[in-house]
Write an enzyme that holds these catalytic residues in place. Structure first.
Site, mmCIF file in Angstrom:
data_model
loop_
_atom_site.group_PDB
_atom_site.id
_atom_site.type_symbol
_atom_site.label_atom_id
_atom_site.label_comp_id
_atom_site.label_asym_id
_atom_site.label_seq_id
_atom_site.Cartn_x
_atom_site.Cartn_y
_atom_site.Cartn_z
ATOM 1 N N LYS A 144 0.838 -1.206 0.000
ATOM 2 C CA LYS A 144 0.000 0.000 0.000
ATOM 3 C C LYS A 144 0.870 1.252 0.000
ATOM 4 O O LYS A 144 0.588 2.212 -0.712
ATOM 5 C CB LYS A 144 -0.935 -0.016 1.219
ATOM 6 C CG LYS A 144 -2.032 -1.072 1.100
ATOM 7 C CD LYS A 144 -2.787 -1.288 2.414
ATOM 8 C CE LYS A 144 -3.806 -2.414 2.273
ATOM 9 N NZ LYS A 144 -4.486 -2.740 3.531
ATOM 10 N N GLN A 147 -4.115 -0.961 9.738
ATOM 11 C CA GLN A 147 -4.080 -2.322 9.182
ATOM 12 C C GLN A 147 -4.685 -3.318 10.173
ATOM 13 O O GLN A 147 -4.281 -3.383 11.330
ATOM 14 C CB GLN A 147 -2.633 -2.721 8.830
ATOM 15 C CG GLN A 147 -2.508 -4.068 8.156
ATOM 16 C CD GLN A 147 -3.156 -4.108 6.769
ATOM 17 O OE1 GLN A 147 -3.063 -3.169 6.003
ATOM 18 N NE2 GLN A 147 -3.846 -5.203 6.448
ATOM 19 N N ASP A 198 -10.035 3.756 4.750
ATOM 20 C CA ASP A 198 -10.606 2.414 4.582
ATOM 21 C C ASP A 198 -12.125 2.415 4.515
ATOM 22 O O ASP A 198 -12.739 1.388 4.210
ATOM 23 C CB ASP A 198 -10.182 1.525 5.764
ATOM 24 C CG ASP A 198 -8.954 0.705 5.427
ATOM 25 O OD1 ASP A 198 -8.733 0.434 4.232
ATOM 26 O OD2 ASP A 198 -8.225 0.345 6.361
#
Ligand code: NAD
Length: 282
Positions: A50, A94, A117
């Site tokens: 990412k 994460q 997210d």
């Protein structure tokens, strides 16, 4: 029949190019903060990918790697610091977090405008309400790959296998939203006779985390099959779909790897850009 393989890598590259072009027009450098707690090897790989993808499109990445024994309080303090940092437009926490940490509570501390997210309750709530907001990356990636190949969900019967807050449930909301207009069924681990349900799908999305759960007998001839699953097995990385068998029945299918995975990363970048466009240079 041999299915068309939906190339997530290629579609993700197209999305990243679009993001890179819009980053150039911004007039400032957007920033994505990545927060990784602990030493889960898969999570390290995901975060590295990412960050690399962000840098490639001109998004600066700020990485915070924390020890596995980090306290809830310290983790939440870091989130507050990132919320206040004008150089940070997107925050990626994460998952999963090490046991003992409450992921939901940490997520709720993220400024919803920086929620790259799309998993903050405010953004999930906006999704339920059909209002604009940052959307979860994997479901967005699924829709984007379909759109790229001209597969319109409108009027189709979609079956989603999996009801997680990360994939299945938000995807069901997105596919049934006004303007997307699929008729959606969500199947899950308590669904009796899964094959009878999935065989009704024009668009079948597998997001169960069970290697090769979906075989040829689960699929209506000519259906479009999207495999979200990523499972590490002795045979290497496999999806939730038995690719070789299902490719003989479906009209189109995403591979694993090279399907939804790269799309998830691309949509994270798109969300970070959208957040930066909204927040401005700070
Ligand atoms: P999860 O474990 O939170 O949820 C799995 C869901 O599948 C549950 O709702 C469960 O009811 C359902 N399920 C489990 N076994 C089933 C069965 N036998 N029959 C029917 N339904 C069943 O997982 P998740 O976070 O939603 O992830 C699902 C899969 O997608 C995993 O393999 C994960 O690694 C993968 N994933 C991939 C990406 C990507 O970028 N491609 C992103 C997120 C998750």
């Amino acid at each position: 029949m041999t299915a068309l393989v939906l190339d997530g890598k290629a579609v993700a590259a197209a999305v990243r190019e679009e993001v890179a072009a819009r980053v150039q027009e911004l007039g400032f450098t957007p920033g994505l903060a990545t927060v990784l707690v602990g030493d889960d090897p898969a999570s390290h790989v995901y975060v590295r990918n990412k960050r690399r993808a962000a840098e490639q499109v001109g998004i600066r990445s700020f990485h915070h790697g924390l020890a596995p024994d980090t306290s809830q309080q310290d983790l939440e303090a870091l989130i507050h610091q990132l919320n206040a940092d004008p150089h940070v437009h997107g925050i990626l926490l994460q998952l999963p977090l090490p046991t003992g940490l409450d992921a939901q509570a940490v997520t709720e501390q993220i400024d919803p405008r920086k929620d790259a997210d799309g998993l903050h309750p405010a953004n999930l709530g906006r999704l339920v309400l059909d209002r604009p907001g940052l959307r979860p990356c994997t479901p967005s990636g699924v829709l984007r790959i379909l759109e790229h190949y001209g597969i319109a969900p409108a009027g189709k019967r979609a079956v989603i296998v999996g009801r997680s807050f990360l994939v299945g449930r938000p995807l069901a909301l997105m596919m049934s939203a006004r303007g997307v207009d699929a008729t959606v069924t969500v199947a899950h681990s308590r669904t009796p006779d899964l094959a009878a349900v999935t065989a009704q799908a024009d668009i079948l999305v597998a997001a169960a985390g069970v290697p090769r759960l979906i075989g040829a007998g689960h699929v209506k001839p000519g259906a479009v099959v999207v495999d979200v699953g990523i499972n590490r097995t002795e045979d290497g990385l496999v999806g939730d779909v038995d690719f070789d068998a299902v490719a003989e029945v479906a009209s189109a299918i995403t591979p694993v790897p090279g399907g939804v995975g790269p799309m998830t990363v691309a949509m994270l970048l798109a969300n970070t850009l959208a957040a930066a466009e909204r927040l401005g240079p700070g």
